[in-house]
Design a protein around this motif. Sequence first.
Motif, mmCIF file in Angstrom:
data_model
loop_
_atom_site.group_PDB
_atom_site.id
_atom_site.type_symbol
_atom_site.label_atom_id
_atom_site.label_comp_id
_atom_site.label_asym_id
_atom_site.label_seq_id
_atom_site.Cartn_x
_atom_site.Cartn_y
_atom_site.Cartn_z
ATOM 1 N N ASP A 190 0.819 -1.219 0.000
ATOM 2 C CA ASP A 190 0.000 0.000 0.000
ATOM 3 C C ASP A 190 0.851 1.267 0.000
ATOM 4 O O ASP A 190 0.432 2.308 -0.494
ATOM 5 C CB ASP A 190 -0.933 0.019 1.225
ATOM 6 N N MET A 191 2.047 1.174 0.581
ATOM 7 C CA MET A 191 2.950 2.339 0.613
ATOM 8 C C MET A 191 3.353 2.738 -0.805
ATOM 9 O O MET A 191 3.437 3.920 -1.132
ATOM 10 C CB MET A 191 4.202 2.011 1.434
ATOM 11 N N PHE A 192 3.633 1.750 -1.635
ATOM 12 C CA PHE A 192 4.039 2.024 -3.020
ATOM 13 C C PHE A 192 2.864 2.598 -3.808
ATOM 14 O O PHE A 192 3.019 3.574 -4.545
ATOM 15 C CB PHE A 192 4.560 0.743 -3.686
ATOM 16 N N ARG A 193 1.682 1.996 -3.620
ATOM 17 C CA ARG A 193 0.504 2.477 -4.354
ATOM 18 C C ARG A 193 0.211 3.933 -4.008
ATOM 19 O O ARG A 193 -0.028 4.762 -4.880
ATOM 20 C CB ARG A 193 -0.714 1.605 -4.028
ATOM 21 N N ALA A 194 0.230 4.248 -2.719
ATOM 22 C CA ALA A 194 -0.094 5.611 -2.273
ATOM 23 C C ALA A 194 0.941 6.614 -2.784
ATOM 24 O O ALA A 194 0.591 7.713 -3.236
ATOM 25 C CB ALA A 194 -0.156 5.652 -0.746
ATOM 26 N N THR A 195 2.209 6.229 -2.734
ATOM 27 C CA THR A 195 3.284 7.142 -3.172
ATOM 28 C C THR A 195 3.132 7.483 -4.638
ATOM 29 O O THR A 195 3.225 8.654 -5.038
ATOM 30 C CB THR A 195 4.666 6.489 -2.924
ATOM 31 N N TYR A 196 2.886 6.480 -5.474
ATOM 32 C CA TYR A 196 2.866 6.729 -6.915
ATOM 33 C C TYR A 196 1.526 7.251 -7.418
ATOM 34 O O TYR A 196 1.461 7.858 -8.492
ATOM 35 C CB TYR A 196 3.376 5.495 -7.660
ATOM 36 N N GLN A 197 0.489 7.092 -6.627
ATOM 37 C CA GLN A 197 -0.775 7.763 -6.968
ATOM 38 C C GLN A 197 -0.578 9.273 -6.822
ATOM 39 O O GLN A 197 -1.039 10.066 -7.648
ATOM 40 C CB GLN A 197 -1.892 7.288 -6.024
ATOM 41 N N ALA A 198 0.172 9.666 -5.784
ATOM 42 C CA ALA A 198 0.469 11.090 -5.564
ATOM 43 C C ALA A 198 1.292 11.651 -6.716
ATOM 44 O O ALA A 198 1.123 12.809 -7.119
ATOM 45 C CB ALA A 198 1.208 11.272 -4.248
ATOM 46 N N ILE A 199 2.191 10.835 -7.286
ATOM 47 C CA ILE A 199 3.016 11.291 -8.413
ATOM 48 C C ILE A 199 2.144 11.658 -9.609
ATOM 49 O O ILE A 199 2.320 12.700 -10.238
ATOM 50 C CB ILE A 199 4.021 10.186 -8.829
#
Length: 902
Positions: free
Chosen positions: A611-620
């Motif tokens: 979930d950390m990766f998903r959240a980070t790259y959604q912000a990108i």
Amino acid sequence: MAIQNPFSSILKTLENPEGGVFGKYYSLPALNDPRIERLPYSIRILLESAIRNCDEFAVKANDVEKIIDWENTAPKLVEIPFKPARVLLQDFTGVPAVVDLACMRDAMNRLGGDSNKINPLVPVDLVIDHSVQVDVAKTENAVKANMELEFQRNRERFGFLKWGSSAFHNMLVVPPGSGIVHQVNLEYLGRVVFNTNGVLYPDSVVGTDSHTTMIDGLGVAGWGVGGIEAEAAMLGQPMSMVLPGVVGFKLVGKLRNGVTATDLVLTVTQMLRNHGVVGKFVEFYGEGMSELSLADRATIANMSPEYGATMGFFPVDHVTLQYLKLTGRKDETISMIESYLRANKMFVDYSEPQVERVYSSHIELNLSDVEPCISGPKRPHDRVPLKEMKADWHACLDNRVGFKGFAIPKEAQAKVAEFSFHGSPAQLRHGDVVIAAITSCTNTSNPSVMLGAALVAKKACELGLEVKPWIKTSLAPGSGVVTKYLAQSGLQKYLNQLGFNIVGYGCTTCIGNSGDIDESVASAITENDVVAAAVLSGNRNFEGRVHPLTRANYLASPPLVVAYALAGTVDIDFESEPIGVGKDGKKVFFRDIWPTSEEVAEVVHSNVLPDMFRATYQAITEGNVTWNQLSVPEGTLYSWDSASTYIHEPPYFKDMSMSPPGPHGVKNAFCLLNFGDSITTDHISPAGSIHKDSPAAKYLLERGVDRRDFNSYGSRRGNDEIMARGTFANIRIVNKLLKGEVGPKTIHIPSGEKLSVFDAAMRYKSEGHDTIILAGAEYGSGSSRDWAAKGPMLLGVKAVIAKSFERIHRSNLVGMGVIPLCFKAGEDAESLGLTGHERYTIDLPSNVSEIRPGQNVTVVTDTGKSFGCVLRFDTEVELAYFDHGGILQYVIRNLIHATREH
């Protein structure tokens, strides 16, 4: 008329086991050629690309046969074309690429072509990452403060890139503050397998940073090229490359307790430098592979430039698939990747019997033999086992000035520099640490070493240890994911307590963006000639790169960076000497703060989550507020602002006509610079801060730019006037014409005057004289930088005569129309009695058809000397570029011809 691909008969359909089809693909097994089974996996990727792109013009069936017959053809250094699936840029190299594309549109327009034809023909991923200057550190709000400063300094540059993302098709721009380009590539951009218009094929990438190789850890073939080559690849030109040999690197065993991925990569780097892998692929295999996490593989792949290989490749296996799942890739995508790679014999399944593959040479490492180590003080491959560090440091103080020496007299080695730090008495000695930075793409997103560093900090804080206040500490994670898992683990507070606050997401200290060190510390170093040290978790430590005042620079794992910051010196034996004194008055040793491998693994397992990766790259994908508010001009042709000191129209296409200018020789040229061995792109190319007395500073001051707004050379790569002035402006450069003096000066031979390199070059130009450069071995090693070739061309350099060249730099020189020549084996300027005061003539035929790749040519001097050299145009395509005056001119003329024929 489009020619049908001669391999269309092997275009097969890939079924989706869940129902339906994934798409079509060119099947390697359908060729029914037993030689393919023996090919290294990395060569199979080149083979698939050649088959898929075969049009009997740019890529021919004969090229496919050369690759299939790799076992026999590679030793003959045959040339093949390669079309990568995509191109990767970061902002420092992205700005000049977009400047060149904008200029090409203007030139196309002037020559009567359709300027809108100038577009990337393959996907371009441009990550704005190289922009974190560590101005603010050791504070909770460092990220926000540094980001605001970067937007103030770079608003114009960022706006230009935002214009490019809308003006050009097929270009994705990832906004600033997202992470280091190579980590964003690994965690988010890397496709592993493309599905374009229903055709499946392996992801492959060339990038304008040499550490593009980090993606090789994900099983994606990728390497660094010059910005010039990347621009041609963007425009659909096949890259011409020599079919490489492949070194098989077998890994067995497992790492011992407490040994880090950084220790492993520094060991691998030294082994491969000794083996000799320049221009080759390295492919890792063996039972030890299952012991290496994907982050560890990426760490090893990242440092390919440091060990000299084109790639350090890890084929896709179950570890890769687990990582794709961890980083939030969709299950259906992962299923497609596995199905395609298995069907096309590109997947390694270690549960099945392994077919013996053929390699050009072999090397083996038992992982249990790796021991803790660091590298330095001036080169990444000068590895020092930790237990030998104190003795090695004292040897460096004694040794004459060189890669392993500072020539400090015995009586001066114990000198203590007393100074006042913010009102408190302080001391500096040789080897004292003044910069400790957890930085760079190599390590700062590898959870095991990042959480390992945090565990060291926790143990140190609990024992009451502190970092001296004058040491500039910083932490620049490779991506926002790191912040999330450091927060989740509850360990960030310990790093903060020691001054390792997060300063931003991007390249910092490793690229020279260290920011200033305290004035009192700087004065103590300069006034007492202290050999001060920087310890960083980076991949480059060449002299003058990290900070002008740190002569000793050591590469270390993030946990070791914390340990050395606590010790405050590199002059320490961690086994027998204490790091400090704890709150109970007892001595604290290295072993007291070092975590076990089990402790690290447990923290990683509990705190690094998909979930950390998903959240980070959604912000990108959503961008940030400051980026989204940037207003940019509309239109597909750029409106150049002549007053801009960031974006300037370069003169590459000035007076360009439809007829190629043809080859040029060199007549009665003066020697602009005379170098020894290991002149890196850090010496050649403008990098780091702009020195107050430099020609670039003078240019900016004349245009009303205040010194505090100079910014870095990297930020001004879109302005050729500044970059030309910063070429060869490195304060540590050694030019033999100066007879021992160090610095960015040279002798104007006709007058005997000592001038800045830029001023001397302009004097020669105004007098109508050509210039050349003499150099030793490994000329142009280090980061791939297009300005290391563009700069000398703008200075009027027509040829470089060296003992040997770094691969990318030689190619870049060719791309800019500069002639690369190599002395004959066993010869160099010194053995031939050349001083650099001669005038040089190199005759070349005026018709390119009379020149052959690698032919011998004769260089004649006005003093009567004559010597043979090898002309380092390595392929027919490079000769075509030279004929056109450069690669970009070649592309423009070809595009215009192609559209007129249609």
